[in-house]
Motif scaffolding. Structure first.
Motif, mmCIF file in Angstrom:
data_model
loop_
_atom_site.group_PDB
_atom_site.id
_atom_site.type_symbol
_atom_site.label_atom_id
_atom_site.label_comp_id
_atom_site.label_asym_id
_atom_site.label_seq_id
_atom_site.Cartn_x
_atom_site.Cartn_y
_atom_site.Cartn_z
ATOM 1 N N ASP A 99 2.146 11.980 -1.259
ATOM 2 C CA ASP A 99 1.319 13.184 -1.445
ATOM 3 C C ASP A 99 0.412 13.464 -0.245
ATOM 4 N N GLY A 100 0.961 13.332 0.954
ATOM 5 C CA GLY A 100 0.173 13.645 2.146
ATOM 6 C C GLY A 100 -0.707 12.517 2.633
ATOM 7 N N TRP A 101 -0.566 11.329 2.044
ATOM 8 C CA TRP A 101 -1.351 10.167 2.463
ATOM 9 C C TRP A 101 -0.424 9.053 2.928
ATOM 10 N N GLY A 102 -0.920 8.192 3.807
ATOM 11 C CA GLY A 102 -0.147 7.066 4.299
ATOM 12 C C GLY A 102 -0.847 5.753 3.986
ATOM 13 N N ARG A 103 -0.079 4.801 3.443
ATOM 14 C CA ARG A 103 -0.647 3.475 3.135
ATOM 15 C C ARG A 103 -0.450 2.579 4.352
ATOM 16 N N ILE A 104 -1.538 1.955 4.822
ATOM 17 C CA ILE A 104 -1.473 1.161 6.048
ATOM 18 C C ILE A 104 -1.772 -0.319 5.800
ATOM 19 N N SER A 105 -1.783 -0.732 4.549
ATOM 20 C CA SER A 105 -2.011 -2.146 4.231
ATOM 21 C C SER A 105 -1.193 -2.511 2.998
ATOM 22 N N PRO A 106 -1.013 -3.827 2.743
ATOM 23 C CA PRO A 106 -0.389 -4.230 1.482
ATOM 24 C C PRO A 106 -1.311 -3.887 0.304
ATOM 25 N N TYR A 107 -0.792 -3.994 -0.903
ATOM 26 C CA TYR A 107 -1.623 -3.820 -2.097
ATOM 27 C C TYR A 107 -2.390 -5.114 -2.368
ATOM 28 N N TYR A 108 -3.640 -4.963 -2.813
ATOM 29 C CA TYR A 108 -4.466 -6.110 -3.141
ATOM 30 C C TYR A 108 -4.994 -5.954 -4.568
ATOM 31 N N VAL A 109 -5.190 -7.098 -5.236
ATOM 32 C CA VAL A 109 -5.849 -7.135 -6.541
ATOM 33 C C VAL A 109 -7.047 -8.059 -6.377
ATOM 34 N N TYR A 110 -8.254 -7.498 -6.460
ATOM 35 C CA TYR A 110 -9.457 -8.273 -6.154
ATOM 36 C C TYR A 110 -9.987 -9.066 -7.348
ATOM 37 N N LYS A 111 -9.588 -8.703 -8.533
ATOM 38 C CA LYS A 111 -9.979 -9.482 -9.709
ATOM 39 C C LYS A 111 -8.832 -9.495 -10.706
ATOM 40 N N GLU A 112 -8.831 -10.502 -11.552
ATOM 41 C CA GLU A 112 -7.732 -10.690 -12.504
ATOM 42 C C GLU A 112 -7.567 -9.454 -13.387
ATOM 43 N N ASN A 113 -6.318 -9.015 -13.512
ATOM 44 C CA ASN A 113 -5.962 -7.833 -14.308
ATOM 45 C C ASN A 113 -6.587 -6.543 -13.765
ATOM 46 N N GLY A 114 -7.106 -6.615 -12.556
ATOM 47 C CA GLY A 114 -7.693 -5.424 -11.947
ATOM 48 C C GLY A 114 -6.627 -4.529 -11.329
ATOM 49 N N PRO A 115 -7.025 -3.351 -10.933
ATOM 50 C CA PRO A 115 -6.050 -2.416 -10.345
ATOM 51 C C PRO A 115 -5.634 -2.834 -8.935
ATOM 52 N N GLU A 116 -4.464 -2.406 -8.543
ATOM 53 C CA GLU A 116 -4.022 -2.624 -7.172
ATOM 54 C C GLU A 116 -4.677 -1.593 -6.263
ATOM 55 N N VAL A 117 -5.184 -2.057 -5.148
ATOM 56 C CA VAL A 117 -5.783 -1.143 -4.178
ATOM 57 C C VAL A 117 -5.166 -1.421 -2.813
ATOM 58 N N ALA A 118 -5.255 -0.427 -1.959
ATOM 59 C CA ALA A 118 -4.726 -0.573 -0.599
ATOM 60 C C ALA A 118 -5.524 0.352 0.308
ATOM 61 N N GLU A 119 -5.197 0.316 1.582
ATOM 62 C CA GLU A 119 -5.877 1.176 2.550
ATOM 63 C C GLU A 119 -5.017 2.411 2.811
ATOM 64 N N TRP A 120 -5.639 3.582 2.677
ATOM 65 C CA TRP A 120 -4.929 4.852 2.814
ATOM 66 C C TRP A 120 -5.645 5.754 3.821
ATOM 67 N N VAL A 121 -4.847 6.532 4.549
ATOM 68 C CA VAL A 121 -5.392 7.538 5.470
ATOM 69 C C VAL A 121 -4.611 8.832 5.280
ATOM 70 N N PRO A 122 -5.239 9.987 5.486
ATOM 71 C CA PRO A 122 -4.516 11.255 5.362
ATOM 72 C C PRO A 122 -3.533 11.429 6.520
ATOM 73 N N MET A 123 -2.295 11.806 6.205
ATOM 74 C CA MET A 123 -1.280 11.974 7.225
ATOM 75 C C MET A 123 -1.625 13.110 8.182
ATOM 76 N N GLU A 124 -2.384 14.092 7.715
ATOM 77 C CA GLU A 124 -2.733 15.224 8.566
ATOM 78 C C GLU A 124 -3.637 14.814 9.728
ATOM 79 N N ALA A 125 -4.223 13.621 9.637
ATOM 80 C CA ALA A 125 -5.105 13.134 10.701
ATOM 81 C C ALA A 125 -4.367 12.244 11.694
ATOM 82 N N LEU A 126 -3.030 12.138 11.554
ATOM 83 C CA LEU A 126 -2.252 11.250 12.415
ATOM 84 C C LEU A 126 -1.322 12.042 13.322
ATOM 85 N N LEU A 127 -1.044 11.455 14.478
ATOM 86 C CA LEU A 127 -0.127 12.051 15.450
ATOM 87 C C LEU A 127 1.059 11.120 15.660
#
Length: 220
Positions: A99-127
């Protein structure tokens, strides 16, 4: 004698008649029958060049930051928390596009049964290619990292050059300078014009000193 001649002529006539019969009737008939019996040679297959199959174009994964500063968010939307920043010209490897975003890291779970998070940047800001940065633009960018330095205007040139060198060599990142607002005057070296910054942590080993008179950096 006359009878003999007539017999000879008769025989010659019969022979000519037989030859004509053979040449004009019997032989054509035999040739036609032979042609019917002989199968026609099979047509040779026409050889065609194989149609080349184009190789699939690999998906683009390496990009470069376009704005001077780009926030890295923990989810693919502008309301998500900014975890870190990247700067103009930084190379990023995009692992996933959504949806117009790029993931630049693996997914991480910081606490048990917590959501997966990752690092995202908008593709429109990339060349797709590194941005062209003029010398003046680079100076302006570096200035924003250290514009809060002690005696900034007085030692502008040496601050800019040293900061740029430390970043290019990977010793420091822009965030190291932004956290201190630039170079800080050292009270340890009262008789010399020495300034310092911390890069990579706040231990003594991370403290980098700069003698603005000589332009040399050193550690304690």
């Amino acid at each position: 004698m006359k009878k003999v001649l007539m017999v000879v002529l008769l025989l010659v006539g019969i022979a000519l008649a037989g030859g004509g019969y053979y040449m004009f009737y019997l032989k054509p008939s035999q040739d036609a029958q032979q042609e019917e019996q002989e199968p026609e040679p099979a047509a040779k297959p026409v050889q065609t060049e194989p149609i080349p199959v184009p190789e699939p174009v690999p998906e683009k994964t390496d990009y470069y930051v376009s704005p001077e500063k780009l926030g890295v968010r923990e989810a693919p939307n502008y309301d998500a928390f900014i975890e870190s920043v990247h700067y103009r010209g930084d190379k990023l490897h995009v692992l996933e596009k959504r949806d117009g975003w790029g993931r630049i890291s693996p997914y991480y779970v910081y606490k048990e049964n917590g959501p997966e998070v990752a690092e995202w940047v908008p593709m429109e800001a990339l060349l797709e290619v590194p941005p062209t940065i003029t010398k003046q633009q680079r100076i302006e960018t570096i200035s924003k990292y250290i514009e809060g330095s002690d005696d900034f205007k007085q030692y502008f040139d040496v601050f800019i050059k040293t900061t740029d060198d430390l970043i290019k060599e990977g010793i420091c990142i822009p965030l190291d300078f932004e956290e201190l607002n630039g170079w800080v005057r050292s009270v340890t070296y009262k008789e010399e014009d020495v300034y310092f910054v911390y890069c990579g942590g706040y231990k003594q080993a991370n403290k980098i000193y700069l003698n603005v008179q000589t332009g040399k950096i050193f550690y304690r």
